[in-house]
Write a protein that holds these residues in place. Structure first.
Motif, short mmCIF file in Angstrom:
data_model
loop_
_atom_site.label_atom_id
_atom_site.label_comp_id
_atom_site.label_asym_id
_atom_site.label_seq_id
_atom_site.Cartn_x
_atom_site.Cartn_y
_atom_site.Cartn_z
N PRO A 152 2.39 -11.92 43.08
CA PRO A 152 1.12 -12.61 42.91
C PRO A 152 1.30 -14.12 42.93
O PRO A 152 2.24 -14.65 42.34
CB PRO A 152 0.65 -12.16 41.52
CG PRO A 152 1.37 -10.88 41.26
CD PRO A 152 2.68 -11.01 41.99
N ALA B 292 -0.14 -16.43 41.42
CA ALA B 292 -0.19 -17.11 40.11
C ALA B 292 1.19 -17.17 39.46
O ALA B 292 1.44 -18.02 38.64
CB ALA B 292 -1.17 -16.40 39.19
N TRP B 293 2.08 -16.26 39.83
CA TRP B 293 3.41 -16.28 39.22
C TRP B 293 4.17 -17.54 39.57
O TRP B 293 5.04 -17.95 38.83
CB TRP B 293 4.19 -15.07 39.67
CG TRP B 293 3.75 -13.80 39.02
CD1 TRP B 293 2.67 -13.61 38.20
CD2 TRP B 293 4.36 -12.52 39.15
NE1 TRP B 293 2.58 -12.31 37.82
CE2 TRP B 293 3.60 -11.61 38.37
CE3 TRP B 293 5.46 -12.06 39.83
CZ2 TRP B 293 3.93 -10.27 38.28
CZ3 TRP B 293 5.78 -10.73 39.74
CH2 TRP B 293 5.02 -9.85 38.96
N LYS C 51 -0.09 -18.89 30.06
CA LYS C 51 -1.20 -18.85 29.12
C LYS C 51 -0.67 -19.15 27.71
O LYS C 51 0.34 -18.60 27.29
CB LYS C 51 -1.86 -17.48 29.16
CG LYS C 51 -3.18 -17.43 28.46
CD LYS C 51 -3.86 -16.09 28.68
CE LYS C 51 -5.18 -16.06 27.94
NZ LYS C 51 -5.87 -14.79 28.13
N THR D 180 -6.57 -24.72 43.32
CA THR D 180 -6.02 -24.08 42.13
C THR D 180 -6.85 -24.55 40.94
O THR D 180 -7.14 -25.74 40.82
CB THR D 180 -4.54 -24.43 41.92
OG1 THR D 180 -3.77 -23.82 42.97
CG2 THR D 180 -4.01 -23.94 40.59
N PHE E 90 -6.38 -20.43 31.43
CA PHE E 90 -6.59 -19.83 32.75
C PHE E 90 -5.88 -20.70 33.77
O PHE E 90 -5.97 -21.92 33.71
CB PHE E 90 -8.10 -19.80 33.06
CG PHE E 90 -8.47 -19.28 34.42
CD1 PHE E 90 -8.65 -17.92 34.64
CD2 PHE E 90 -8.66 -20.15 35.47
CE1 PHE E 90 -9.02 -17.45 35.89
CE2 PHE E 90 -9.02 -19.69 36.73
CZ PHE E 90 -9.20 -18.34 36.94
N GLU F 235 -5.11 -20.21 38.04
CA GLU F 235 -5.14 -19.31 39.19
C GLU F 235 -5.27 -20.09 40.48
O GLU F 235 -6.18 -20.90 40.62
CB GLU F 235 -6.30 -18.34 39.03
CG GLU F 235 -6.33 -17.24 40.06
CD GLU F 235 -7.36 -16.19 39.72
OE1 GLU F 235 -7.09 -15.36 38.82
OE2 GLU F 235 -8.42 -16.20 40.35
N ASN G 105 -6.08 -20.39 44.54
CA ASN G 105 -7.10 -19.87 45.46
C ASN G 105 -8.44 -19.76 44.76
O ASN G 105 -8.54 -19.89 43.55
CB ASN G 105 -6.68 -18.55 46.08
CG ASN G 105 -5.42 -18.71 46.91
OD1 ASN G 105 -5.31 -19.63 47.69
ND2 ASN G 105 -4.47 -17.81 46.72
N TYR G 106 -9.47 -19.54 45.54
CA TYR G 106 -10.82 -19.47 45.02
C TYR G 106 -11.57 -18.46 45.86
O TYR G 106 -11.79 -18.68 47.05
CB TYR G 106 -11.49 -20.84 45.09
CG TYR G 106 -12.93 -20.86 44.67
CD1 TYR G 106 -13.27 -20.85 43.33
CD2 TYR G 106 -13.95 -20.90 45.61
CE1 TYR G 106 -14.59 -20.87 42.93
CE2 TYR G 106 -15.28 -20.92 45.22
CZ TYR G 106 -15.59 -20.91 43.88
OH TYR G 106 -16.91 -20.92 43.50
N SER H 282 -13.52 -15.43 41.53
CA SER H 282 -13.11 -16.59 40.73
C SER H 282 -14.24 -17.10 39.85
O SER H 282 -14.02 -17.47 38.70
CB SER H 282 -12.62 -17.71 41.64
OG SER H 282 -11.52 -17.29 42.40
N LYS I 81 -14.50 -14.99 36.75
CA LYS I 81 -13.37 -15.22 35.84
C LYS I 81 -13.51 -16.55 35.13
O LYS I 81 -13.29 -16.64 33.91
CB LYS I 81 -12.06 -15.19 36.62
CG LYS I 81 -11.67 -13.86 37.18
CD LYS I 81 -10.38 -14.01 37.97
CE LYS I 81 -10.00 -12.79 38.74
NZ LYS I 81 -8.79 -13.02 39.55
#
Length: 173
Positions: free
Chosen positions: A19, A21-22, A28, A137, A149, A151, A153-154, A158, A161
């Motif tokens: 992913p 986000a990693w 968090k 981002t 939060f 993340e 991309n959008y 999104s 979230k």
């Protein structure tokens, strides 16, 4: 040769399957790295000066269509809630920051009706400290400066979230 091709394919699948986000170096609950960079008018802005407020960081570039969609969405969230949230749009166009390009950015921002601060990450220092790997981002910080939060991309999901996390932080209620 077959083993080499198989190893390369496996490596690609492993990287592609991770992913996005990693690869952000934000977790968090951690305190977000502080920074001071100039806004589009040349004024210094420090993230730490907004402690006590919910902060939304939007990393973007004008050549990125989804970035522009996100900025318009964030303006909608921001309007009427200026006392509850700070939105900082961190631009990532360092190689193009001539006076002419900055004037063009100002025009685009005015056209979108953006009223929150536009920051210029001229040396990509913020980009590097947050390990940004994609645009746009989004990063939301709570009132203590902790990441709630993050993340890249959008997409259509999104908005939901982002609204959920902001609602949990008491923004827009």
């Amino acid at each position: 040769m077959k083993r080499l091709v198989a190893a390369l394919c496996l490596g690609f699948l492993l990287v592609a399957g991770v992913p996005a986000a990693w690869s952000l170096c934000l977790e968090k609950g951690q305190i977000a790295p502080d920074f001071t960079i100039e806004d589009i008018n040349g004024n210094p802005v420090s993230l730490s000066s907004f402690r006590g407020k919910v902060v939304m960081l939007a990393f973007w570039a004008s050549w990125c269509p989804r970035c522009m969609e996100e900025l318009a969405f964030l303006q909608g969230l921001y309007t009427g809630h200026e006392d509850e949230i700070v939105v900082l749009a961190v631009n990532q166009e360092t190689q193009n920051l001539s006076a002419k390009h900055v004037a063009k950015l100002k025009e685009e921002i005015d056209t979108l009706g953006i009223s929150f601060p536009i920051l210029l990450d001229k040396d990509l220092d913020v980009w590097k400290s947050y390990c940004i790997n994609a645009l746009p981002t989004s990063v939301i910080l709570d009132r203590e400066g902790k990441v709630r939060f993050a993340e890249p991309n959008y997409y259509w999901a999104s908005q939901k979230k982002i609204r959920k996390v902001l609602g949990e932080l008491g923004v827009g209620k």
